[in-house]
Design a protein around this motif. Structure first.
Motif, mmCIF file in Angstrom:
data_model
loop_
_atom_site.group_PDB
_atom_site.id
_atom_site.type_symbol
_atom_site.label_atom_id
_atom_site.label_comp_id
_atom_site.label_asym_id
_atom_site.label_seq_id
_atom_site.Cartn_x
_atom_site.Cartn_y
_atom_site.Cartn_z
ATOM 1 N N UNK A 267 1.485 12.937 -3.629
ATOM 2 C CA UNK A 267 2.115 14.213 -3.972
ATOM 3 C C UNK A 267 1.532 15.451 -3.329
ATOM 4 N N UNK A 286 2.166 11.982 1.951
ATOM 5 C CA UNK A 286 2.176 11.472 0.581
ATOM 6 C C UNK A 286 2.966 10.174 0.527
ATOM 7 N N UNK A 287 2.300 9.096 0.117
ATOM 8 C CA UNK A 287 2.959 7.793 0.056
ATOM 9 C C UNK A 287 3.229 7.372 -1.383
ATOM 10 N N UNK A 288 2.728 8.163 -2.329
ATOM 11 C CA UNK A 288 2.796 7.739 -3.728
ATOM 12 C C UNK A 288 3.195 8.915 -4.610
ATOM 13 N N UNK A 289 3.756 8.622 -5.783
ATOM 14 C CA UNK A 289 3.939 9.706 -6.751
ATOM 15 C C UNK A 289 2.563 10.208 -7.209
ATOM 16 N N UNK A 290 2.498 11.431 -7.729
ATOM 17 C CA UNK A 290 1.214 11.964 -8.188
ATOM 18 C C UNK A 290 0.582 11.097 -9.286
ATOM 19 N N UNK A 293 1.702 9.455 -13.625
ATOM 20 C CA UNK A 293 3.129 9.225 -13.873
ATOM 21 C C UNK A 293 3.412 7.737 -14.110
#
Lengths: 578, 103
Positions: A267, A286-290, A293
């Motif tokens: 994120x 950014x490869x991932x959600x923060x 979550x």
């Protein structure tokens, strides 16, 4: 309501009182100004009807006194005056009266005026009540803000002395930032850096950051890789915080022995690997959600790994930097950053980007926390100080707290006799002869394994054949002189448990071996690196193989310790026994 | 100007069309809107139309996550539709395509 009636004429007092009572009010009375002030203090009436011309103290003066005494508690005062002149009216209002009525009093009008004052008084009362509430709330909020700022300062400050390779700037949008930048070294000397940006800013954001700091320092110190650290952070935020409170973060691990950076970006704007002339060689989007979550099972801790071909810097920032808008609504953007990189020398990047941001913002307000980090990725393994968490512990055995990192290329391996150097170092660092002897046995075994099997590809089994040993030595010399690539890293450090422990790490660039395949029995002939390791196991508290088998870490306790005594032993060492 | 929300309900589908700045100031109205929709039993899917949203901050992302959490147990299908420009970018950086259907 309670009405104070002030008049020196008894008949007037009685008449007015009678009316007021029939309208449902309670009445207190006074015969002059001084008495009126006294009755006000004693009775706290809700409204005052005040005659002007009175002995001892007139109505103007009494009104002024009562106003003074009342302070912020407003009490309506209606002047009753026989004098109809404008001058008197002005003086009356100036002394603090709210309204007036000329005598003889028209009681219908008086009744209406009392009603109006009653209404105003009610509103006034509500207002001052909520005002007091607001003030109270403000004071409490301010108190909490100061406390939170203090706590944040302390927590973020813990562990800094930030690493010399890491520089950063944080500009909070409010009183303090919800962005976090921290760095720490693993026991193996890898550098961990985090830039985190919690939802919102100020206190709410900071609340999210606090548990992360603990996880970051604690797990790094214990040597966990960042994949494990991000997983733990995600779990913790998800458990502690409401769903809409998440944390965008970049975590980086730098391994200086292999010139690699590993990045987890969830994120945040892309982290950039930039060479020394400011060109972006690699971008880690950014490869991932923060964090906070996803549930554990859905969380993905996959890292992007990059081996840098030339020295450079890794640049990380929070979205507050890229999204900072000028008065026209134009964001600072990635170009705002990359322009500076191309135009200025690396040591000016941080400051020049900040300057460029201020320039861009002009008079526009900064609405989000801004943070920016540069991390030097040099082709060196710098000597560093011991991790700060150990700094305050009592030293039981005065070995000092040091770290020595050696990185040998193929030339040094060919030309330098490194073992005496290491032995001499340990002697000067205060190890006594008993420990020095053991140390030499251990380091020689580990170093020779790394060289013979890791780099030179020799097989111990040669030794068992006819003329085996000579053949082995011969092959070794031949291959060593022809060695034209490869590296061996040696790290020595004192780590404190309940007693000091010498940690020795040897890593080579060779192919390693399948240590898992050998189970626990590493000390037989089937293992390509011979029997010496059995002795190392005997001397050390712990022996760990890592990676693809090209890395070994051992812990040698700097006290007398038998194999049966575990690390929790508190037996003090007897250094006179050899 | 605060964000405007237009609700369009057609049978089992509802569309929340948002317009303007989607930030913290919109939180109450946004929540009221989706709670009203979710309270209707026949609802099977909700589209959040972002075509007229020109700005979106992290608290807006948080509100979308709350909506997702509310919708999930009821089996209502959720989609973020027609995002573009900066808004699209922010959703991508946050990897929201891994959490929502983006159309």
């Amino acid at each position: 309501m309670k009405i104070l009636i002030v008049d020196d004429n008894r008949l007037n007092v009685v008449t007015t009182s009678t009316y007021c009572r029939t309208w449902g009010h309670t009445v207190v009375t006074a015969m002059d100004g001084r008495q009126a002030v006294e009755r006000y203090v004693a009775e706290r009436p809700a409204l005052i009807l005040m005659d002007v011309m009175m002995p001892v103290m007139n109505g103007f003066e009494a009104t002024a006194r009562i106003r003074e005494l009342a302070g912020t508690n407003w009490v309506p005062i209606i002047l009753l005056t026989a004098l109809g002149s404008e001058e008197n009216l002005v003086q009356g209002i100036a002394s603090g009266a709210d309204d007036y009525l000329t005598k003889p009093v028209n009681f219908t009008i008086l009744r209406e005026k009392i009603r109006v004052m009653e209404r105003i008084a009610t509103i006034q009362g509500q207002l001052s009540e909520s005002l007091a509430g607001l003030q109270d709330y403000r004071d409490k909020a301010e108190e909490e803000r100061i406390l939170a700022a203090h706590v944040m300062d302390r927590i973020v400050g813990f562990g800094q002395g930030n690493d010399e390779l890491v520089s950063h700037r944080i500009i909070p949008a409010l009183n303090f930032s919800g962005d976090l930048v921290a760095s720490a070294r693993t026991p193996a000397g890898d550098l961990h850096v985090i830039l985190a940006d919690a939802t919102g800013h100020g206190l709410a954001a900071a609340l999210n950051i606090i548990p992360m700091i603990e996880v970051f320092y604690g797990m790094t110190e214990k040597g966990f890789p960042i994949s494990r650290i991000t997983t733990e952070m995600n779990r913790k935020i998800r458990r502690l915080m409401p769903r809409e409170r998440f944390v965008a973060a970049v975590l980086v691990s730098v391994d200086f022995s292999s010139n690699t950076v590993s990045v987890w970006n969830g994120g945040c704007p892309a982290a950039l690997f930039v060479n020394e002339v400011g060109e972006v060689l690699r971008s880690f989007s950014s490869m991932h959600p923060p964090l906070g979550i996803l549930v554990d099972t859905a969380f993905n801790a996959t890292l992007e790994v990059y081996q840098w071909p030339v020295s450079g810097q890794l640049i990380m920032c929070s979205d507050g930097l890229l999204e900072a808008e000028d008065l026209q609504g134009t964001p600072f953007g990635l170009a705002g950053v990359t322009n500076v990189l191309l135009e200025s020398p690396p040591n000016r990047w941080l400051d020049n980007i900040m300057d460029a941001l201020h320039c861009h913002l002009g008079n526009a307000p900064q609405i989000d926390d801004v943070s920016l980090v540069t991390l030097e990725c040099r082709d060196t393994c710098p000597v560093m100080t011991e991790s700060p968490a150990y700094a305050n512990q009592t030293v039981l055995y005065d070995t000092g707290q040091w770290y020595l990192g050696l990185r040998l290329g193929h030339k040094e391996i060919r030309n330098i006799d490194v073992l005496p150097f290491l032995l001499d170092w340990c002697r000067q660092a205060g190890l006594d002869e008993h420990h020095l002897g053991n140390f030499f046995v251990i380091i020689a075994e580990l170093y020779n394994n790394a060289l013979d099997h890791g780099l030179l590809g020799l097989d111990s089994r040669i030794k068992s054949g006819p003329d085996g040993f000579e053949q082995y030595i011969h092959q070794r010399a031949e291959r060593l002189s022809a060695l034209d690539s490869g590296r061996i890293n040696i790290d020595l450090s004192i780590v404190k448990d309940r007693f000091p422990v010498l940690r020795i790490r040897v890593l080579d660039s060779g192919a390693g071996f399948n240590y898992l395949g050998y189970g626990g029995s590493l000390d037989n002939d089937s293992v390509p690196f011979g029997r010496g390791i059995a002795l190392v196991r005997h001397l050390c508290q712990k022996v760990e193989f890592r990676g693809r088998g090209n890395e070994v870490v051992v812990y040698y306790p700097l006290m007398e310790i038998s194999k049966e005594v575990t690390a929790s032993s508190e037996t003090s060492s007897d250094e006179s026994v050899h | 100007m605060p964000m405007q929300i237009a609700i369009n309900e057609a049978g089992q589908n509802a569309t929340l069309r948002l317009e303007g700045r989607f930030d913290f100031n919109a939180s109450r109205e946004f929540r009221d809107s989706y709670e009203r929709i979710l309270s209707r039993r026949e609802i099977e899917s909700i589209d959040v139309d972002l075509s007229a949203v020109n700005y979106l901050d992290s608290s807006a992302l948080g509100m979308l996550l709350l909506l997702r959490e509310k919708a999930e147990p009821t089996g209502v299908k959720l989609a973020l539709v027609n995002s573009r420009g900066a808004v699209r970018q922010i959703l991508e950086v946050a990897n929201f395509h891994k959490l929502f259907v983006l159309r």
